[in-house]
Scaffold this motif. Structure first.
Motif, PDB file in Angstrom:
ATOM      1  N   ARG A   1     -35.869 -20.253 -50.510  1.00 50.43           N
ATOM      2  CA  ARG A   1     -36.043 -21.514 -49.570  1.00 50.43           C
ATOM      3  C   ARG A   1     -37.147 -22.258 -49.853  1.00 50.43           C
ATOM      4  NH1 ARG A   1     -33.622 -17.630 -46.312  1.00 50.43           N
ATOM      5  NH2 ARG A   1     -35.682 -17.300 -45.312  1.00 50.43           N
ATOM      6  N   ARG A   2     -38.388 -21.624 -50.126  1.00 50.56           N
ATOM      7  CA  ARG A   2     -39.627 -22.147 -50.439  1.00 50.56           C
ATOM      8  C   ARG A   2     -39.735 -23.010 -51.614  1.00 50.56           C
ATOM      9  NH1 ARG A   2     -41.600 -16.594 -48.985  1.00 50.56           N
ATOM     10  NH2 ARG A   2     -42.834 -16.900 -47.223  1.00 50.56           N
ATOM     11  N   ILE A   3     -39.036 -22.374 -52.754  1.00 51.42           N
ATOM     12  CA  ILE A   3     -38.763 -23.102 -53.919  1.00 51.42           C
ATOM     13  C   ILE A   3     -38.087 -24.516 -53.618  1.00 51.42           C
ATOM     14  CG2 ILE A   3     -37.862 -23.165 -56.213  1.00 51.42           C
ATOM     15  CD1 ILE A   3     -38.549 -20.091 -56.353  1.00 51.42           C
ATOM     16  N   GLY A   4     -36.751 -24.329 -52.937  1.00 52.72           N
ATOM     17  CA  GLY A   4     -36.211 -25.413 -52.614  1.00 52.72           C
ATOM     18  C   GLY A   4     -36.705 -26.501 -51.678  1.00 52.72           C
ATOM     19  N   PHE A   5     -37.333 -26.223 -50.999  1.00 54.28           N
ATOM     20  CA  PHE A   5     -38.377 -26.750 -49.924  1.00 54.28           C
ATOM     21  C   PHE A   5     -39.314 -27.905 -51.024  1.00 54.28           C
ATOM     22  CE2 PHE A   5     -42.327 -28.030 -48.004  1.00 54.28           C
ATOM     23  CZ  PHE A   5     -41.991 -28.749 -46.965  1.00 54.28           C
TER      24      PHE A   5
ATOM     25  N   GLU B   1     -39.057 -31.806 -51.652  1.00 56.39           N
ATOM     26  CA  GLU B   1     -40.138 -32.871 -51.258  1.00 56.39           C
ATOM     27  C   GLU B   1     -40.506 -33.625 -52.691  1.00 56.39           C
ATOM     28  OE1 GLU B   1     -41.800 -33.512 -48.643  1.00 56.39           O
ATOM     29  OE2 GLU B   1     -39.972 -32.452 -47.892  1.00 56.39           O
ATOM     30  N   VAL B   2     -40.636 -32.951 -53.747  1.00 54.39           N
ATOM     31  CA  VAL B   2     -40.680 -33.766 -55.095  1.00 54.39           C
ATOM     32  C   VAL B   2     -39.753 -34.652 -55.386  1.00 54.39           C
ATOM     33  CG1 VAL B   2     -40.521 -33.361 -57.668  1.00 54.39           C
ATOM     34  CG2 VAL B   2     -41.852 -31.767 -56.164  1.00 54.39           C
ATOM     35  N   ALA B   3     -38.311 -34.367 -55.115  1.00 54.77           N
ATOM     36  CA  ALA B   3     -37.445 -35.329 -55.043  1.00 54.77           C
ATOM     37  C   ALA B   3     -37.434 -36.429 -54.439  1.00 54.77           C
ATOM     38  CB  ALA B   3     -35.923 -34.735 -54.726  1.00 54.77           C
ATOM     39  N   ARG B   4     -37.868 -36.088 -52.885  1.00 55.81           N
ATOM     40  CA  ARG B   4     -37.935 -37.207 -51.734  1.00 55.81           C
ATOM     41  C   ARG B   4     -38.937 -38.210 -52.173  1.00 55.81           C
ATOM     42  NH1 ARG B   4     -36.723 -36.074 -47.118  1.00 55.81           N
ATOM     43  NH2 ARG B   4     -37.066 -33.732 -47.262  1.00 55.81           N
ATOM     44  N   HIS B   5     -40.030 -37.897 -53.140  1.00 57.83           N
ATOM     45  CA  HIS B   5     -41.220 -38.776 -53.578  1.00 57.83           C
ATOM     46  C   HIS B   5     -40.780 -39.266 -55.064  1.00 57.83           C
ATOM     47  CE1 HIS B   5     -43.357 -38.300 -49.888  1.00 57.83           C
ATOM     48  NE2 HIS B   5     -43.135 -36.929 -50.196  1.00 57.83           N
ATOM     49  N   GLY B   6     -39.571 -39.024 -55.437  1.00 57.86           N
ATOM     50  CA  GLY B   6     -39.253 -39.738 -56.669  1.00 57.86           C
ATOM     51  C   GLY B   6     -39.484 -38.791 -57.881  1.00 57.86           C
TER      52      GLY B   6
ATOM     53  N   GLY C   1     -27.915 -18.965 -50.420  1.00 57.25           N
ATOM     54  CA  GLY C   1     -29.221 -19.381 -50.682  1.00 57.25           C
ATOM     55  C   GLY C   1     -29.312 -20.697 -51.636  1.00 57.25           C
ATOM     56  N   ARG C   2     -28.426 -20.478 -52.500  1.00 59.53           N
ATOM     57  CA  ARG C   2     -28.310 -21.583 -53.574  1.00 59.53           C
ATOM     58  C   ARG C   2     -27.765 -22.724 -52.757  1.00 59.53           C
ATOM     59  NH1 ARG C   2     -26.382 -17.235 -56.828  1.00 59.53           N
ATOM     60  NH2 ARG C   2     -24.200 -17.782 -56.615  1.00 59.53           N
ATOM     61  N   ALA C   3     -26.438 -22.613 -51.842  1.00 56.57           N
ATOM     62  CA  ALA C   3     -25.951 -23.628 -51.214  1.00 56.57           C
ATOM     63  C   ALA C   3     -27.232 -24.527 -50.295  1.00 56.57           C
ATOM     64  CB  ALA C   3     -24.862 -23.190 -50.490  1.00 56.57           C
ATOM     65  N   GLU C   4     -27.858 -23.590 -49.758  1.00 52.62           N
ATOM     66  CA  GLU C   4     -28.972 -24.106 -48.907  1.00 52.62           C
ATOM     67  C   GLU C   4     -29.818 -24.970 -49.497  1.00 52.62           C
ATOM     68  OE1 GLU C   4     -32.194 -22.475 -45.641  1.00 52.62           O
ATOM     69  OE2 GLU C   4     -31.037 -21.355 -46.528  1.00 52.62           O
ATOM     70  N   VAL C   5     -30.364 -24.610 -50.528  1.00 57.66           N
ATOM     71  CA  VAL C   5     -31.252 -25.212 -51.597  1.00 57.66           C
ATOM     72  C   VAL C   5     -30.521 -26.743 -52.032  1.00 57.66           C
ATOM     73  CG1 VAL C   5     -32.650 -25.371 -53.698  1.00 57.66           C
ATOM     74  CG2 VAL C   5     -32.742 -23.435 -52.065  1.00 57.66           C
TER      75      VAL C   5
ATOM     76  N   GLU D   1     -30.322 -32.351 -51.872  1.00 58.61           N
ATOM     77  CA  GLU D   1     -29.384 -33.485 -51.617  1.00 58.61           C
ATOM     78  C   GLU D   1     -29.831 -34.436 -50.490  1.00 58.61           C
ATOM     79  OE1 GLU D   1     -25.377 -32.120 -51.917  1.00 58.61           O
ATOM     80  OE2 GLU D   1     -25.465 -31.847 -54.187  1.00 58.61           O
ATOM     81  N   ARG D   2     -30.208 -33.703 -49.454  1.00 55.28           N
ATOM     82  CA  ARG D   2     -30.715 -34.620 -48.474  1.00 55.28           C
ATOM     83  C   ARG D   2     -31.839 -35.452 -48.569  1.00 55.28           C
ATOM     84  NH1 ARG D   2     -29.863 -29.701 -45.325  1.00 55.28           N
ATOM     85  NH2 ARG D   2     -32.075 -29.551 -45.324  1.00 55.28           N
ATOM     86  N   ALA D   3     -32.585 -35.029 -49.559  1.00 50.80           N
ATOM     87  CA  ALA D   3     -33.889 -35.619 -49.776  1.00 50.80           C
ATOM     88  C   ALA D   3     -33.757 -36.493 -50.792  1.00 50.80           C
ATOM     89  CB  ALA D   3     -34.911 -34.601 -50.304  1.00 50.80           C
ATOM     90  N   GLY D   4     -32.447 -36.930 -51.339  1.00 46.08           N
ATOM     91  CA  GLY D   4     -32.201 -37.873 -51.998  1.00 46.08           C
ATOM     92  C   GLY D   4     -32.185 -37.598 -53.685  1.00 46.08           C
TER      93      GLY D   4
END
Length: 141
Positions: free
Chosen positions: A24-28, A32-37, A51-55, A60-63
């Protein structure tokens, strides 16, 4: 008040809860990196489908897009390559909750690319990944 270091509590052992928290930390961070392009390349051992589905959902929610590359190395090959003797320790019961030995590994059913490293050379693996990224428009010639 400063936040505690990001690494506090990360994998104290191989327990499922610790592993999932780390994923989850890695996914977060990837989200965040994706959210900022940006683009994040992450290579964790993520043994559980949930866990993979959650990430994937976070990213995807971050774009962003999550491309899952399943490095499918047979357990016997992992043990043969094990320079640190971790698999032998796990088999002797010295390491609990060790993926593939005393803890399950749920193979991905939604991988974008599957690499069996017992049959694919490093160079061929790189070519396959590079080709997938080009085919999907992430890299241009």
């Amino acid at each position: 008040m400063p936040r505690p270091p990001f690494t506090v509590g990360i994998i104290q052992d191989h327990a499922t809860a610790d592993r999932e928290a780390n994923i989850r930390r890695i996914g977060f961070v990837a989200a965040e990196v994706a959210r900022h392009g940006g683009t994040a390349i992450c290579a964790p051992i993520a043994p559980f489908a949930a866990g993979r589905a959650e990430v994937r959902s976070m990213v995807e929610r971050a774009g962003g897009d999550l491309l899952l590359i399943h490095v499918a190395t047979p357990l016997a090959e992992c043990e043969r390559r094990d320079r640190k003797g971790m698999y032998a320790k796990a088999r002797r019961g010295e390491i609990a909750d060790f993926t593939g030995i005393s803890s399950p590994y749920e193979e991905p059913t939604d991988a974008d690319l599957l690499l069996d490293t017992s049959e694919t050379s490093v160079d061929d693996g790189v070519r396959l990944i590079w080709g997938m990224l080009q085919d999907r428009g992430y890299l241009v010639d």
